[in-house]
Design a protein around this motif. Sequence first.
Motif: not given
Length: 802
Positions: A621-624, A628-629, A651, A656, A658, A660
């Motif tokens: 994940s990159n929504d930390q 999230p989107d 990604r 950009s 986000k 999860r």
Amino acid sequence: MVEPGLNEATVEGPLGADDLRKIDSYWRAANYLSVGQIYLLDNPLLREPLRPEHVKARLLGHWGTTPGLNFIYVHLNRVIRARDLDAIFVCGPGHGGPGVVANTYLEGTYSEIYPDISQDAEGMRRLFRQFSFPGGIPSHVAPETPGSINEGGELGYSLLHAYGAAFDNPDLLVACVIGDGEAETGALAASWHSNKFLDPVHDGAVLPILHLNGYKIANPTILARLSHEALADLLSGYGHEPFFVEGSDPAEVHQKMAGTLDAALDRIAYIQAEARGGNKETLPPRWPMIVLRTPKGWTGPKEVDGLKTEGFWRSHQVPISDVRGNPAHLLLLEDWMRSYAPEKLFDAAGKLIPELAALAPDGARRMSANPHANGGLLMRQLRLPDLRDYAVAVQTPGRAQAEATRVTGEYLRDVMRLNAETRNFRLMGPDETASNRLDAVFEASDRVWMEPILPEDVHLAHEGRVMEVLSENLCQGWLEGYLLTGRHGFFSCYEAFIHIVDSMVNQHAKWLKVARGLGWRRPIASLNYLLTSHVWRQDHNGFSHQDPGFIDHVVNKKADIVRVYLPPDANCLLWATDHCLRTYNRINVIVAGKQPAPQWLSIEEALTHCTAGIGIWDFASNDQGGEPDVVMACAGDVPTLETLAAVNLLRDHLPSLKIRVVNVVDLMTLQPKEAHPHGLTDREFDALFTTDKPVIFAYHGYPHLIHRLTYSRTNHANIHVRGYIEEGTTTTPFDMTVLNGLDRFHLAISVIQRAPGLATPAAHVIQRFRDKLIEHKDYIRRTGDDMPEIRDWVWPYQADAA
């Protein structure tokens, strides 16, 4: 003095006149109680003339098979007492409930368990009233029936349950009555081969008693219409030594049955003594069985309204109908019941007279009180190894490869080793242990096989803990009998063909549901399935082997019974297997692939994740630190792989965005807490899936199940599920996902189309992914394999890259 009704000219035989009189009287008492259960509300001992108000308004139940069951039961009681046998009674005829309940009442067990059904006139009245009555008991032999391990509501499983009970019970005799209607079912027809798996050294004995009364509901039965010679040849061909008892005169048949039962038990004792003494020349043994041919509805009315009843299908259910409204029928019922002379069978208080009560065995030797029929009383906890000892090393998610079931096979091997002395664990499977990559178990045990073994055979032995036969029905029935008598087991099967036992698992689920409500029934080990060779990897077989719907089937059962686990990798499968073997009174379904696949979690991460059953995968994940989107959820090993590959694509092309990632191991967590013990609260669910963001859910099975489990959640309208949509063929692994829209490109496109404000700006990305799908289709049709960038893909990011 021989009791009236017995033919004194035929009393010669192993039974003396007094023994014959008592046995026949006991049989009549059981028959009387059986008829009373079907018909009476009051006046249980006929101390006054029978009146319409004494009779139930709705007459439900089955008489036809009952007198034969009662006959067999009293004769088994005689040999149990004479030989001090440890025996249980398995009732195959589905509608034999009145007879088995009557016998458990006569030997006192019923009143011990249900004190309000006392050994007196009032208790008898309550016994009669409760049968097939609102708030009472079913008409079948059911969990409520003491001594039962076989639900009679569905025919075909009695002999399988009997053999399952006998495995690893060297001192147990399982008397199994098989109805001739039941014998026509596919499961029972295959069950005769169970004798090829019964080891006379370490197992107990099964005595099949095929009860031929000639008819089922409205037709003759096949086996009853065979000639004596043809039936004998058939049963001999199955590997049995059949003994025949035939007739309609009670005294004559009593004598024949007593002599035949003694001969059969002598034969069993000889087989076991020879085998246990090391004489291998007697293997495989020809186990005895009894064929009992008596009239259907024996001792009931011979005719009703001028139509043949006894010895015909009209006696199958309720021989005399409309008793309340037809005075002639009321009189016929009273004459029938008085023909058993209840005043000579029960004392003034309504209790069975002492000389007859003395015929029943004592204590736990009573078949209705035998602890083997309440297996939780005997169950010993499995010794289990530390699952960490089998863990796949995972340094970076997705970089290591392993075959999940092969790893679990090593774990099961050591489960067998640790429990070898107690002999309380078996692995069942329809000729698929090696195919499902569990073959490490053969380092601990061979397959049991009693037929000839050739020098070139592999892993076959007369003693074995692995049971393989190409019948899911046999595996299921054996395992149920094994569990119900206090042991543990594991059933490995191809996912598509576990459907063969859909109906059997229905009955076991119903048994567990009822048994959990009976305080005297102790918990038994769970029924554990490992479904592999699953829908997404059928390289050899194609569409015929592609069906993930067993999950949908079991989820229909009671929430406190069913659990479904979809481990994404080998370490999670280890956890699921270990966890399920520790549980009781459940049906656990684990679905996992056997092919080499990426490994995502270390063993410690797997323990944490699987214990929760669901969770966010931070490494993916990159929504930390924010919202999230989009949420990308996955349940199952292939859906997890494709989801993470889709994350990789997104990604790379839309950095950009986000994302999860939520992985689901325990499918039941998706339900509300109120609906399932493992369910998430609404607050917990919303924290994972948000209340308003799109959720792209990649699921192992049919998509509608996820919608069904989550329909009441706040964000359900935004949950979009991709799964198996009945598109399949023999094709490449990745193409199977493409055909069903579960592949990484379709998942990524779905994200772009549903993420707010993204579809138009990212149209060029969608086009790129669609082009890749076209390229894929062309490539596999030219080469027969997936594109290297698909086949060899690995998760590209380090764990801390987010």
